[in-house]
Design a protein around this motif. Structure first.
Motif, PDB file in Angstrom:
ATOM      1  N   MET A   1      89.488  86.994  90.404  1.00  0.00           N
ATOM      2  CA  MET A   1      88.495  85.917  90.282  1.00  0.00           C
ATOM      3  C   MET A   1      87.580  86.151  89.096  1.00  0.00           C
ATOM      4  N   ILE A   2      87.021  87.383  88.991  1.00  0.00           N
ATOM      5  CA  ILE A   2      86.137  87.701  87.886  1.00  0.00           C
ATOM      6  C   ILE A   2      86.948  88.454  86.863  1.00  0.00           C
ATOM      7  N   ASP A   3      87.089  87.887  85.679  1.00  0.00           N
ATOM      8  CA  ASP A   3      88.109  88.353  84.762  1.00  0.00           C
ATOM      9  C   ASP A   3      87.626  89.197  83.609  1.00  0.00           C
ATOM     10  N   ILE A   4      86.304  89.468  83.522  1.00  0.00           N
ATOM     11  CA  ILE A   4      85.875  90.268  82.384  1.00  0.00           C
ATOM     12  C   ILE A   4      85.303  91.609  82.817  1.00  0.00           C
ATOM     13  N   ASP A   5      85.583  92.028  84.076  1.00  0.00           N
ATOM     14  CA  ASP A   5      84.964  93.271  84.540  1.00  0.00           C
ATOM     15  C   ASP A   5      85.604  94.502  83.933  1.00  0.00           C
ATOM     16  N   ASP A   6      86.674  94.347  83.161  1.00  0.00           N
ATOM     17  CA  ASP A   6      87.250  95.485  82.463  1.00  0.00           C
ATOM     18  C   ASP A   6      86.673  95.651  81.066  1.00  0.00           C
ATOM     19  N   VAL A  17      71.969  91.926  70.956  1.00  0.00           N
ATOM     20  CA  VAL A  17      72.107  92.397  72.332  1.00  0.00           C
ATOM     21  C   VAL A  17      73.184  93.462  72.426  1.00  0.00           C
ATOM     22  N   GLU A  18      72.983  94.362  73.382  1.00  0.00           N
ATOM     23  CA  GLU A  18      73.967  95.406  73.661  1.00  0.00           C
ATOM     24  C   GLU A  18      74.331  95.341  75.131  1.00  0.00           C
ATOM     25  N   ARG A  19      75.616  95.204  75.419  1.00  0.00           N
ATOM     26  CA  ARG A  19      76.074  95.204  76.802  1.00  0.00           C
ATOM     27  C   ARG A  19      76.129  96.640  77.294  1.00  0.00           C
ATOM     28  N   VAL A  20      75.445  96.918  78.389  1.00  0.00           N
ATOM     29  CA  VAL A  20      75.350  98.306  78.850  1.00  0.00           C
ATOM     30  C   VAL A  20      75.961  98.534  80.225  1.00  0.00           C
ATOM     31  N   ALA A  21      76.270  97.482  80.976  1.00  0.00           N
ATOM     32  CA  ALA A  21      76.838  97.683  82.314  1.00  0.00           C
ATOM     33  C   ALA A  21      77.549  96.430  82.778  1.00  0.00           C
ATOM     34  N   ASN A  22      78.642  96.631  83.542  1.00  0.00           N
ATOM     35  CA  ASN A  22      79.351  95.548  84.229  1.00  0.00           C
ATOM     36  C   ASN A  22      79.604  96.021  85.656  1.00  0.00           C
ATOM     37  N   VAL A  23      79.112  95.284  86.643  1.00  0.00           N
ATOM     38  CA  VAL A  23      79.317  95.715  88.014  1.00  0.00           C
ATOM     39  C   VAL A  23      79.426  94.498  88.924  1.00  0.00           C
ATOM     40  N   ARG A  24      80.319  94.584  89.893  1.00  0.00           N
ATOM     41  CA  ARG A  24      80.441  93.499  90.857  1.00  0.00           C
ATOM     42  C   ARG A  24      79.185  93.428  91.722  1.00  0.00           C
ATOM     43  N   LEU A  25      78.704  92.203  91.926  1.00  0.00           N
ATOM     44  CA  LEU A  25      77.500  91.976  92.729  1.00  0.00           C
ATOM     45  C   LEU A  25      77.833  90.953  93.803  1.00  0.00           C
ATOM     46  N   SER A  26      77.849  91.406  95.048  1.00  0.00           N
ATOM     47  CA  SER A  26      78.123  90.513  96.164  1.00  0.00           C
ATOM     48  C   SER A  26      76.817  89.845  96.584  1.00  0.00           C
ATOM     49  N   THR A  27      76.789  88.521  96.605  1.00  0.00           N
ATOM     50  CA  THR A  27      75.594  87.769  96.969  1.00  0.00           C
ATOM     51  C   THR A  27      75.932  86.789  98.089  1.00  0.00           C
ATOM     52  N   ASP A  31      80.758  86.460  95.138  1.00  0.00           N
ATOM     53  CA  ASP A  31      80.836  87.718  94.397  1.00  0.00           C
ATOM     54  C   ASP A  31      80.841  87.431  92.906  1.00  0.00           C
ATOM     55  N   PHE A  32      79.814  87.917  92.228  1.00  0.00           N
ATOM     56  CA  PHE A  32      79.651  87.727  90.798  1.00  0.00           C
ATOM     57  C   PHE A  32      79.865  89.055  90.075  1.00  0.00           C
ATOM     58  N   LEU A  33      80.072  88.966  88.782  1.00  0.00           N
ATOM     59  CA  LEU A  33      80.008  90.131  87.925  1.00  0.00           C
ATOM     60  C   LEU A  33      78.633  90.143  87.281  1.00  0.00           C
ATOM     61  N   ALA A  34      77.858  91.197  87.554  1.00  0.00           N
ATOM     62  CA  ALA A  34      76.553  91.357  86.931  1.00  0.00           C
ATOM     63  C   ALA A  34      76.749  92.121  85.620  1.00  0.00           C
ATOM     64  N   VAL A  35      76.375  91.482  84.526  1.00  0.00           N
ATOM     65  CA  VAL A  35      76.521  92.092  83.207  1.00  0.00           C
ATOM     66  C   VAL A  35      75.117  92.371  82.671  1.00  0.00           C
ATOM     67  N   GLY A  36      74.815  93.643  82.467  1.00  0.00           N
ATOM     68  CA  GLY A  36      73.491  94.034  82.015  1.00  0.00           C
ATOM     69  C   GLY A  36      73.430  94.190  80.512  1.00  0.00           C
ATOM     70  N   TYR A  37      72.353  93.695  79.927  1.00  0.00           N
ATOM     71  CA  TYR A  37      72.178  93.722  78.472  1.00  0.00           C
ATOM     72  C   TYR A  37      70.826  94.308  78.105  1.00  0.00           C
ATOM     73  N   LEU A  38      70.797  94.951  76.945  1.00  0.00           N
ATOM     74  CA  LEU A  38      69.541  95.336  76.316  1.00  0.00           C
ATOM     75  C   LEU A  38      69.319  94.437  75.115  1.00  0.00           C
TER      76      LEU A  38
END
Length: 218
Positions: A1-6, A17-27, A31-38
């Motif tokens: 379902m979430i295709d960019i978690d790799d 921006v710098e991408r620093v984390a990718n993690v599945r987040l169940s809400t 279920d989303f992919l949480a992508v963290g940026y600086l």
């Protein structure tokens, strides 16, 4: 379902921006992919919630400005909490989309304490625009550069923008994100926020046609 978690943390298509984390987040909405940026320009931490494959064109997209009182505390003074939930539900239902949660946008960019001061002035009779100006602050100080850079990093070329705000549309276009459609995000008005919503429509150009239908309720 979430295709960019790799995708690998640390990647970025834009220098801002710098991408620093990718993690599945169940809400509760899915279920989303949480992508963290600086945001390297401002030092702020940002997050995008991604559902499905958003690369390319037409992903349903919400730029949501941080609102502690509405998003976390359920304030009835604004519609922010209702919009956040509605946007996540819509994206999950669509099966494909992204919500960029914009930290640093509290009070349309004036900060939490100034927002609380503005709310005091509104309680005394000012509208939301007058209150900001009375504090010597802009009516809207938000910058959407980082949102566009996050979308570029996610390989989003064009969006179906989930918003009533013409400034968001203009900002994304200015930063190279095309808009294939602007999708309304209308929430049920409350007695506590109807004056606020009318001010957004009349003084800030928000597209809120549903307010006409509740003209006699409040």
């Amino acid at each position: 379902m979430i295709d960019i978690d790799d995708a690998h943390p640390g990647s970025a298509h834009s220098s801002g921006v710098e991408r620093v984390a990718n993690v599945r987040l169940s809400t509760e909405h899915g279920d989303f992919l949480a992508v963290g940026y600086l945001d390297r320009d401002r030092g702020e931490e940002q997050i995008a919630l991604v559902y499905g494959d958003v690369e390319g064109d037409g992903a349903l997209t919400r730029l949501h400005s941080e609102c502690l009182t509405g998003d976390a505390f359920g304030s009835k003074h604004c519609e922010c909490g209702d919009q956040l939930s509605a946007a996540l539900r819509a994206i999950a239902s669509e099966g494909r989309g992204v919500l960029v949660y914009l930290r640093g946008h509290e009070g349309r960019g004036i900060g939490l304490l100034a927002k609380l001061q503005a709310m005091q002035l509104q309680a005394e009779g000012m509208d939301t625009v007058e209150a900001n100006l009375a504090l010597g602050l802009p009516a809207d100080a938000r910058d959407y550069r980082v949102a566009a850079e996050i979308l570029h990093d996610l390989s989003v070329r064009s969006v179906r923008l989930l918003s009533n705000n013409p400034l968001k549309r203009a900002a994304l276009l200015r930063h190279g994100i095309m808009i294939s459609e602007q999708v309304p995000l209308l929430t049920q008005p409350r007695e506590e926020n109807i004056f606020y919503l009318r001010t957004k429509r009349e003084r800030m150009g928000h597209d809120l046609p549903h307010l006409d239908r509740v003209a006699d309720q409040f």
